[in-house]
Design a protein around this motif. Sequence first.
Motif, PDB file in Angstrom:
ATOM      1  N   THR A  40       0.663   3.715  -1.590  1.00  0.00           N
ATOM      2  CA  THR A  40      -0.441   3.714  -0.635  1.00  0.00           C
ATOM      3  C   THR A  40      -0.787   2.292  -0.224  1.00  0.00           C
ATOM      4  OG1 THR A  40      -1.357   5.757  -1.552  1.00  0.00           O
ATOM      5  CG2 THR A  40      -2.839   4.365  -0.245  1.00  0.00           C
ATOM      6  N   THR A  42      -3.346  -0.102   1.530  1.00  0.00           N
ATOM      7  CA  THR A  42      -4.795  -0.027   1.682  1.00  0.00           C
ATOM      8  C   THR A  42      -5.340  -0.835   2.851  1.00  0.00           C
ATOM      9  OG1 THR A  42      -5.051  -1.841   0.098  1.00  0.00           O
ATOM     10  CG2 THR A  42      -5.113   0.409  -0.778  1.00  0.00           C
ATOM     11  N   ALA A 214      -2.220  -0.104  -3.278  1.00  0.00           N
ATOM     12  CA  ALA A 214      -3.018   0.485  -4.361  1.00  0.00           C
ATOM     13  C   ALA A 214      -2.381   0.308  -5.728  1.00  0.00           C
ATOM     14  CB  ALA A 214      -3.257   1.970  -4.082  1.00  0.00           C
TER      15      ALA A 214
END
Length: 243
Positions: A40, A42, A214
């Motif tokens: 992920t 961010t 992340a």
Amino acid sequence: MTFRGFGGPTVTFQLGGLTFLTDPTFDDAGDYPIGDRVLTKTAPAVAGPEAAGHVDVVLLSHDQHPDNLDRGGRAFAATVPLVLTTPLGAERLGGNARGLQPWESTTVGDVRVTAVPAQHGPDGTEHLVGPVTGFVVETGGETVYVSGDNASLDVVREIAARFPHIDVAVLFAGAARTPLVGDHNLTISAADMVEAARLLGARTVVPAHIDSWAHFTESIDDVRAAFAAAGLQDRLREPDPAR
């Protein structure tokens, strides 16, 4: 020497009249699949590839992870004269990509680039993470080490033994962790950055790859604190934001 950061592992610098760019990543925030897992992002890139201007060489530590080469980075890398990376990465990328084995060198203009080892996790995990390379770039009495995704201080010791006069170390950090290797780091921690600076004798340390994802367990604040605690804050030089 000027260093400009685009977020993640993407930094530009000039040496010997050439512009180098590390691990191009220009995509937006979001989820990025990698095998049966997802990384992920961010935050989006600080700036797009147009802010890099003319780039002569991309120094690509590896092509198999989206936090080191994303869709925008792939498109950009295809437009530059030369991409230096791992042999397997060059085979997959084709075109302008050239693979270098560890300790193999090539010359671009007046600049000598040597591929150096990088270990992207604990011992015995290359079959999980794939091959990664770092680089030592030399010309005119200036030497820059770009670590790539490396988690091993033993690797840093080996590089320091072969290159005893590193002026600038661009260190990918963040103490990245994913379930792939449990509670082991995939990149060095802030404390390891301090030790790497000492081992290399680098007068300047440029932090990279410590934001926007992340799976990083440390941030630039941890790096600042570690260097301050060691009394080495004068060596730390954060890249200027690209714009």
